[in-house]
Design a protein around this motif. Sequence first.
Motif, mmCIF file in Angstrom:
data_model
loop_
_atom_site.group_PDB
_atom_site.id
_atom_site.type_symbol
_atom_site.label_atom_id
_atom_site.label_comp_id
_atom_site.label_asym_id
_atom_site.label_seq_id
_atom_site.Cartn_x
_atom_site.Cartn_y
_atom_site.Cartn_z
ATOM 1 N N LEU A 178 13.764 -24.836 48.414
ATOM 2 C CA LEU A 178 13.172 -25.496 47.253
ATOM 3 C C LEU A 178 13.521 -24.706 46.007
ATOM 4 O O LEU A 178 13.204 -23.513 45.923
ATOM 5 C CB LEU A 178 11.648 -25.581 47.414
ATOM 6 N N GLN A 179 14.192 -25.340 45.054
ATOM 7 C CA GLN A 179 14.580 -24.693 43.800
ATOM 8 C C GLN A 179 15.319 -23.377 44.051
ATOM 9 O O GLN A 179 15.107 -22.377 43.373
ATOM 10 C CB GLN A 179 13.351 -24.446 42.920
ATOM 11 N N GLY A 180 16.171 -23.382 45.067
ATOM 12 C CA GLY A 180 16.971 -22.208 45.376
ATOM 13 C C GLY A 180 16.250 -21.126 46.154
ATOM 14 O O GLY A 180 16.847 -20.098 46.486
ATOM 15 N N GLU A 181 14.966 -21.334 46.476
ATOM 16 C CA GLU A 181 14.182 -20.348 47.222
ATOM 17 C C GLU A 181 13.989 -20.826 48.656
ATOM 18 O O GLU A 181 13.764 -22.014 48.911
ATOM 19 C CB GLU A 181 12.805 -20.133 46.575
ATOM 20 N N THR A 182 14.067 -19.890 49.626
ATOM 21 C CA THR A 182 13.868 -20.221 51.035
ATOM 22 C C THR A 182 12.396 -20.086 51.407
ATOM 23 O O THR A 182 11.773 -19.056 51.125
ATOM 24 C CB THR A 182 14.709 -19.298 51.928
ATOM 25 N N TYR A 183 11.875 -21.131 52.032
ATOM 26 C CA TYR A 183 10.480 -21.145 52.495
ATOM 27 C C TYR A 183 10.458 -21.249 54.012
ATOM 28 O O TYR A 183 11.098 -22.146 54.589
ATOM 29 C CB TYR A 183 9.720 -22.338 51.904
ATOM 30 N N LEU A 184 9.740 -20.344 54.664
ATOM 31 C CA LEU A 184 9.487 -20.464 56.097
ATOM 32 C C LEU A 184 8.249 -21.327 56.294
ATOM 33 O O LEU A 184 7.356 -21.366 55.437
ATOM 34 C CB LEU A 184 9.285 -19.086 56.721
ATOM 35 N N VAL A 185 8.196 -22.021 57.434
ATOM 36 C CA VAL A 185 7.137 -23.002 57.666
ATOM 37 C C VAL A 185 6.301 -22.617 58.877
ATOM 38 O O VAL A 185 6.840 -22.222 59.928
ATOM 39 C CB VAL A 185 7.744 -24.409 57.902
ATOM 40 N N GLU A 186 5.006 -22.712 58.739
ATOM 41 C CA GLU A 186 4.052 -22.635 59.852
ATOM 42 C C GLU A 186 3.345 -23.981 59.925
ATOM 43 O O GLU A 186 2.799 -24.457 58.919
ATOM 44 C CB GLU A 186 3.035 -21.521 59.626
ATOM 45 N N ALA A 187 3.382 -24.620 61.086
ATOM 46 C CA ALA A 187 2.794 -25.954 61.242
ATOM 47 C C ALA A 187 1.756 -25.931 62.351
ATOM 48 O O ALA A 187 2.026 -25.433 63.453
ATOM 49 C CB ALA A 187 3.887 -26.973 61.552
ATOM 50 N N LYS A 188 0.574 -26.470 62.075
ATOM 51 C CA LYS A 188 -0.481 -26.556 63.084
ATOM 52 C C LYS A 188 -1.115 -27.941 63.060
ATOM 53 O O LYS A 188 -1.370 -28.497 61.984
ATOM 54 C CB LYS A 188 -1.567 -25.503 62.835
ATOM 55 N N PHE A 202 0.453 -15.496 59.460
ATOM 56 C CA PHE A 202 1.685 -16.066 58.913
ATOM 57 C C PHE A 202 2.209 -15.217 57.769
ATOM 58 O O PHE A 202 3.410 -14.963 57.662
ATOM 59 C CB PHE A 202 1.422 -17.502 58.448
ATOM 60 N N HIS A 203 1.311 -14.758 56.918
ATOM 61 C CA HIS A 203 1.751 -13.902 55.805
ATOM 62 C C HIS A 203 2.357 -12.611 56.332
ATOM 63 O O HIS A 203 3.314 -12.070 55.749
ATOM 64 C CB HIS A 203 0.579 -13.596 54.873
ATOM 65 N N GLY A 204 1.840 -12.123 57.469
ATOM 66 C CA GLY A 204 2.418 -10.931 58.089
ATOM 67 C C GLY A 204 3.854 -11.163 58.527
ATOM 68 O O GLY A 204 4.703 -10.269 58.414
ATOM 69 N N LYS A 205 4.147 -12.375 59.027
ATOM 70 C CA LYS A 205 5.534 -12.710 59.383
ATOM 71 C C LYS A 205 6.431 -12.645 58.144
ATOM 72 O O LYS A 205 7.552 -12.141 58.199
ATOM 73 C CB LYS A 205 5.597 -14.116 59.986
ATOM 74 N N LYS A 235 -0.726 -14.356 47.152
ATOM 75 C CA LYS A 235 0.131 -14.281 48.326
ATOM 76 C C LYS A 235 1.390 -15.124 48.117
ATOM 77 O O LYS A 235 1.499 -15.907 47.175
ATOM 78 C CB LYS A 235 -0.621 -14.774 49.560
ATOM 79 N N ARG A 236 2.332 -14.994 49.048
ATOM 80 C CA ARG A 236 3.597 -15.732 48.969
ATOM 81 C C ARG A 236 3.535 -17.025 49.786
ATOM 82 O O ARG A 236 4.556 -17.512 50.268
ATOM 83 C CB ARG A 236 4.752 -14.861 49.454
ATOM 84 N N VAL A 237 2.353 -17.579 49.939
ATOM 85 C CA VAL A 237 2.151 -18.756 50.789
ATOM 86 C C VAL A 237 1.480 -19.866 49.984
ATOM 87 O O VAL A 237 0.536 -19.612 49.231
ATOM 88 C CB VAL A 237 1.268 -18.408 52.007
ATOM 89 N N ILE A 238 1.984 -21.086 50.152
ATOM 90 C CA ILE A 238 1.287 -22.265 49.666
ATOM 91 C C ILE A 238 0.865 -23.090 50.871
ATOM 92 O O ILE A 238 1.458 -22.969 51.948
ATOM 93 C CB ILE A 238 2.152 -23.113 48.699
#
Length: 281
Positions: A178-188, A202-205, A235-238
């Motif tokens: 997204l906008q040149g930034e890589t986002y990792l995904v956690e899905a539950k 997840f933030h620890g990952k 944090k780096r999570v949305i």
Amino acid sequence: MKLVDDLFEMNGGYVLNFSDRTMGIFFLEELDVDIDDPAYRDNGPSKAKRLRCFLNKVDLGTAVKTLKVLWKYREAVRQSQGREDWVVNAEGQFLSLINRLEGKPEGAGRTNPPPKPALDVQRIAGLKSKLLELSSLAPQPRGYAFEAWLKDAFDCFGLEAREPFRHRGEQIDGSFVLQGETYLVEAKWQSELTGAADLHAFHGKLEQKAAWARGLFVSNSGFTADGLAAFGRGKRVICMDGLDLFDALDRQLPLNHVLERKVRRAAESGLPFERVRDLFA
């Protein structure tokens, strides 16, 4: 252009509530453009004709910037007047138009064939139906199906999704750009709300990855208020929940713009979660 006419009330030769004078001032101050230049009067002197001529003559980047500035002004005026929108799903249609324009290859001329529309209504309807169907699956296959569904949803809006992968025993449910930034995904997808422990895990990952890696935590059931509070700010999570996903699809809001707005709100407030229905009130 028909959509532009409708959004900015240009069908009678006008542009929103501008007079000739205020439109000239607006374009000069906001865009450093002389909209009164004779070069933009090929089709006539009215405000609408000059704007249409301008949009067709300038480069694509300037046209997109102009539309975004006009949209911001439109919404400020409409909301200050307490006026209901006169175009059905105006914001969704506008953002999809911007997607189409920004999706053109670099350097493509105006004579090239138009790009494929970014808003595929049938595909979006299919995604919404599949999301509802997932609730009938057993927990384990539902989890895998939800990960696959998210990849399809990301791909639908050009987010360069990658399927789930495992690295040294650590499961990552996918990634996107997204906008040149890589986002990792956690899905539950579970019956209970997601709490602070899962968010911290997840933030620890993320902290084990490159410093620029960010994360999207998608919990279909939602998040506990205490969990979000304990997770904290900065944090780096949305975060997204199932209602967010359904609202975005139901209102035909491009997912890339939904995520961009979540990222911006998180940057402004420090909070990881803001509902789509509040971001797109």
